[in-house]
Scaffold this motif. Structure first.
Motif, PDB file in Angstrom:
ATOM      1  N   SER A   1       0.832  -1.192   0.000  1.00 41.82           N
ATOM      2  CA  SER A   1       0.000   0.000   0.000  1.00 41.82           C
ATOM      3  C   SER A   1       0.873   1.251   0.000  1.00 41.82           C
ATOM      4  O   SER A   1       1.856   1.343   0.728  1.00 41.82           O
ATOM      5  N   PRO A   2       0.529   2.255  -0.831  1.00 38.51           N
ATOM      6  CA  PRO A   2       1.336   3.470  -0.891  1.00 38.51           C
ATOM      7  C   PRO A   2       1.235   4.277   0.395  1.00 38.51           C
ATOM      8  O   PRO A   2       0.186   4.340   1.024  1.00 38.51           O
ATOM      9  N   LYS A   3       2.332   4.866   0.796  1.00 34.17           N
ATOM     10  CA  LYS A   3       2.361   5.707   1.991  1.00 34.17           C
ATOM     11  C   LYS A   3       2.242   7.163   1.561  1.00 34.17           C
ATOM     12  O   LYS A   3       2.798   7.582   0.553  1.00 34.17           O
ATOM     13  N   THR A   4       1.514   7.937   2.343  1.00 34.41           N
ATOM     14  CA  THR A   4       1.262   9.332   2.020  1.00 34.41           C
ATOM     15  C   THR A   4       2.086  10.229   2.926  1.00 34.41           C
ATOM     16  O   THR A   4       2.025  10.089   4.159  1.00 34.41           O
ATOM     17  N   VAL A   5       2.842  11.135   2.319  1.00 36.66           N
ATOM     18  CA  VAL A   5       3.638  12.101   3.066  1.00 36.66           C
ATOM     19  C   VAL A   5       2.987  13.460   2.905  1.00 36.66           C
ATOM     20  O   VAL A   5       2.735  13.919   1.781  1.00 36.66           O
ATOM     21  N   ILE A   6       2.678  14.125   4.031  1.00 39.38           N
ATOM     22  CA  ILE A   6       2.021  15.430   4.015  1.00 39.38           C
ATOM     23  C   ILE A   6       3.061  16.504   4.301  1.00 39.38           C
ATOM     24  O   ILE A   6       3.790  16.441   5.279  1.00 39.38           O
TER      25      ILE A   6
ATOM     26  N   ASN B   1       5.893   1.623  -2.492  1.00 45.52           N
ATOM     27  CA  ASN B   1       6.845   0.564  -2.193  1.00 45.52           C
ATOM     28  C   ASN B   1       7.114  -0.230  -3.463  1.00 45.52           C
ATOM     29  O   ASN B   1       6.206  -0.807  -4.058  1.00 45.52           O
ATOM     30  N   LYS B   2       8.360  -0.279  -3.914  1.00 44.52           N
ATOM     31  CA  LYS B   2       8.723  -0.952  -5.150  1.00 44.52           C
ATOM     32  C   LYS B   2       9.142  -2.406  -4.938  1.00 44.52           C
ATOM     33  O   LYS B   2       9.580  -3.054  -5.879  1.00 44.52           O
ATOM     34  N   LYS B   3       9.005  -2.914  -3.715  1.00 44.59           N
ATOM     35  CA  LYS B   3       9.373  -4.301  -3.476  1.00 44.59           C
ATOM     36  C   LYS B   3       8.367  -5.255  -4.122  1.00 44.59           C
ATOM     37  O   LYS B   3       7.174  -4.950  -4.201  1.00 44.59           O
TER      38      LYS B   3
END
Length: 342
Positions: free
Chosen positions: A119-124, A139-141
């Motif tokens: 799942s993509p993580k969101t940076v604010i 995540n490119k794994k």
């Protein structure tokens, strides 16, 4: 594309500690060099100050080469567009900081068990104007675990032309990361499309239920294969069909199972009536066979014991009465006959 496994770069911890130590030296050199420049400005002070500033400014680049790989994970790396290898074994690695991880299916979401931490993580972050900007870190794994793909139900015509709805669950995993990343555009979507295609190719060979004069094996001889009665055989053929299509994508199909099978809604009611009629006919046939056997047994017992002598007409009447009693849907009503049987 041949997969290259990188197993000799598990020096992430030592590189990280060395980089941190050099950062501390660079900070100390910057402070001492600055003090020396204030006092006299010797060449040594200028050199020490410059080296400290350069390392503080650029030393963070080495942190980009630190990679952590968990169990059943893989990371495909390229350097300036060239494939250099895959990190497959769990550990803490240091690779070229300019290496880029590649996974074209990182954002793809199918109806399946999820990838490892996919799942993509969101940076604010706050912008200077006061607005809030969000950035997705993907995540490119690549997950090497066995995953389950529940493809959507398909409406397919069986070999008799009857529309049926069928769904399958496919258990699969990535075995060759280089093929999965570079041989196809998106290995998850590729697998899903091949599942749909294989399902249609196999289902159209079989009838929903056993039908006469249908050859499902291709040997030219009619058999009793059907989607409902030969589900294991059908699932195995679907698995083999999918595997033949996705081998070039570095995917192994572990198992395929039929999860849903039914007639399409537009003919489901008619087919139910047909099944009910077939069941009634089979039941009636069994009742008639049993009744005829009982009549034969009754006549034989009467003749053996010589209870009564019956001519052909009386035998016919007795057979008729017994068949009516044994084959009727309702209980027989007794009739008292005070006269002759004729």
């Amino acid at each position: 594309m041949k997969e290259i496994i990188l197993n000799k770069k598990k020096n992430g911890m030592s590189v990280m500690l060395l980089t941190i130590f050099l950062y501390l030296l660079a900070i100390a050199a910057t402070i001492l060099g600055g003090i020396g420049m204030d006092k006299g400005g010797s060449i040594l002070s200028i050199v020490v100050f410059s080296v400290g500033i350069v390392w503080v400014s650029l030393g963070w680049i080495f942190f980009l080469g630190l990679k952590v790989i968990g169990p059943q994970e893989a990371l495909v790396l390229t350097l300036f567009g060239k494939y250099i290898g895959t990190l497959k074994e769990s550990g803490f690695y240091f690779v070229n900081p300019f290496c880029v991880a590649v996974n074209p299916a990182a954002k793809t979401k199918l109806n399946q068990s999820g990838d490892v931490d996919s799942s993509p993580k969101t940076v604010i972050s706050a912008a200077a104007s006061g607005q809030v900007a969000t950035t997705e870190i993907v995540n490119k794994k690549i997950s090497l675990k066995a995953m389950t793909l529940n493809n959507s139900r398909q409406k397919i015509n069986d070999c008799l032309g009857n529309p049926v709805e069928i769904g399958i669950a496919v258990i699969w995993r990535v075995v060759d990361t280089a093929k999965a990343v570079f041989e196809v555009d998106n290995y998850k979507e590729y697998l899903s499309l091949q599942c749909d295609s294989a399902l249609r190719n196999i289902v159209r060979i079989y009838p929903y239920d056993i039908a006469p004069n249908v050859d499902t094996t291709g040997d030219g001889i009619a058999d009793e294969g059907s989607l409902r009665g030969s589900s294991d055989v059908v699932a195995n053929r679907i698995k083999e069909e999918i595997q033949s299509k996705v081998t070039d994508a570095g995917i192994e199909v572990i198992e395929a199972r039929i999860t849903y099978l039914a007639y399409a809604p537009e003919i489901a009611a008619v087919m139910l009536q047909r099944q009910q009629a077939s069941a009634i006919i089979d039941a009636r046939k069994m009742i008639v066979d049993g009744a005829v056997g009982m009549v034969e047994m009754a006549l034989e017992k009467l003749n053996e014991n010589k209870i009564v002598e019956l001519d052909d007409e009386r035998k016919a009447a007795m057979v008729s009465n017994l068949l009516v009693v044994l084959c009727g849907n309702r209980d027989a009503q007794p009739i008292v006959n005070s006269g002759s049987l004729y």
